[in-house]
Enzyme design. Structure first.
Site, PDB file in Angstrom:
ATOM      1  CB  CYS A   1      -0.990   0.054   1.273  1.00 37.61           C
ATOM      2  SG  CYS A   1      -1.832   1.491   1.289  1.00 37.61           S
TER       3      CYS A   1
ATOM      4  CG  ASN B   1      -2.145  -5.471  -8.497  1.00 39.39           C
ATOM      5  OD1 ASN B   1      -1.698  -4.970  -7.546  1.00 39.39           O
ATOM      6  ND2 ASN B   1      -3.081  -5.677  -9.045  1.00 39.39           N
TER       7      ASN B   1
END
Length: 350
Positions: A100, A201
């Site tokens: 994150c 991703n």
């Protein structure tokens, strides 16, 4: 696909997204073709275990297996406690957040900020793996802290030594945030040296892009995040394309009308009416993004205060749209972007 002892229908995973991948969204994506969906991150701060938000995030009632929960924090002991807490409440896979880029996470040395301290990375991974010895633990990272500190290969080796069972990798550094093009070349390099599954991703928003990324990185699976917001049927479109090489037609307006209504009902039940209406607004905006005539509608929906008025607005919009179009009529697809300095998909395939 066999993954961590689970037999999955395909190679398509839902990325953990704060404020998005709650139980209603995860269930919907699985229904629409995703094989695995990772929860939004759960705090490792034990003082928050009693909060309503944390209890909701640990609520997996009726959820289709495998149940994967992401935990976030910077203290090894607290992360171990968080892993045990969630396994006791039904988690079948524990994922550790080191990807994150949000400031409020990185400012407390959690998320992708941890990539700056490889010693602490090892301590956290060791603590969590030992805390839940019968539960597979996975790790999500970025390529590094910034362009001068790409240490994904080092993190991979630490992860393997600690007993991490799979690695998901967003192809950007923490400093990049979500700008620029994902570094599929870095993911490919990591996969080439990995002895555990690697999930790619970043910027995967179409069937052909998913196939390109799988072909070029040789990843075991792809993880899709922002592109699935308001478009959970993307997973079945990709699944179909990977199997057949052909495209599904756009979904019927009537089907997506019902999908959105059902999604809203799940949100109302999960959060309660007042909070559910607020959360429903962003999903309605995502579902209608890019559709003909939707701009004014989204502005209207953001000011509707009740469940009944929100439902009625959705019914009115999709009923009118369905009278003009059988299938969803998008104004234009979102273009892929290419940023100088990183190889494009075509360059990597050459």
């Amino acid at each position: 696909m066999e993954f961590l002892g689970f037999s999955l229908r395909n190679q398509l995973f839902v990325a953990p997204m704060a404020g998005v991948t709650d139980r209603p969204f995860r269930q919907l994506c699985k229904k629409m073709g995703a094989a695995l969906a990772v929860s939004e991150m759960v705090t490792s701060n034990s003082l928050l275990y009693g909060s309503a938000k944390t209890r909701r995030r640990a609520n997996h009632e009726g959820e289709v297996a495998p149940i994967a929960v992401q935990i976030a924090g910077a203290n090894p002991s607290m992360m171990a406690d968080a892993a045990r807490y969630n396994v006791d409440r039904g988690a079948q896979i524990i994922d550790i957040n080191m990807g994150c880029p949000a400031r409020k996470i990185c400012n407390v040395m959690a998320g992708s900020a941890l990539l700056r301290d490889e010693s602490l990375v090892r301590q956290i991974l060791d603590a969590v793996v030992h805390a839940v010895p019968n539960t597979p633990v996975t790790l999500k990272i970025r390529t590094g802290w910034d362009k001068d500190h790409r240490n994904a290969l080092s993190i991979l080796k630490i992860a393997e030594q600690s007993g991490i069972r799979a690695l998901a990798m967003h192809g950007r550094t923490r400093a990049c945030g979500y700008s620029g093009q994902a570094e599929y070349d870095t993911i490919r390099s990591v996969k080439a040296q990995a002895g555990i599954p690697v999930i790619a991703n970043g910027d995967i928003g179409s069937p052909e892009k998913a196939k390109q990324v799988l072909d070029i990185t040789h990843a075991d699976a792809v993880m899709i995040g922002r592109a699935a917001q308001g478009r959970p049927w993307l997973f079945r479109e990709i699944e179909h394309f990977l199997k057949t090489g052909t495209y599904l037609p756009p979904p019927r307006v009537s089907e997506i009308h019902q999908v959105l209504l059902d999604h809203l009902e799940d949100l109302y039940l999960f959060y309660g009416f007042e909070t559910g209406v607020g959360i429903g607004r962003k999903h309605i905006s995502w579902y209608t993004r890019g559709l003909v005539g939707s701009a004014a509608f989204r502005g209207q929906v953001n000011h509707l205060p009740t469940v009944d008025r929100q439902r009625q607005a959705v019914n009115d919009f999709f009923s009118a749209l369905g009278e003009r179009h059988e299938r969803l009529p998008y104004l234009a697809p979102d273009p892929d972007t290419t940023t100088p300095g990183h190889a494009s998909l075509e360059d990597l395939a050459a």
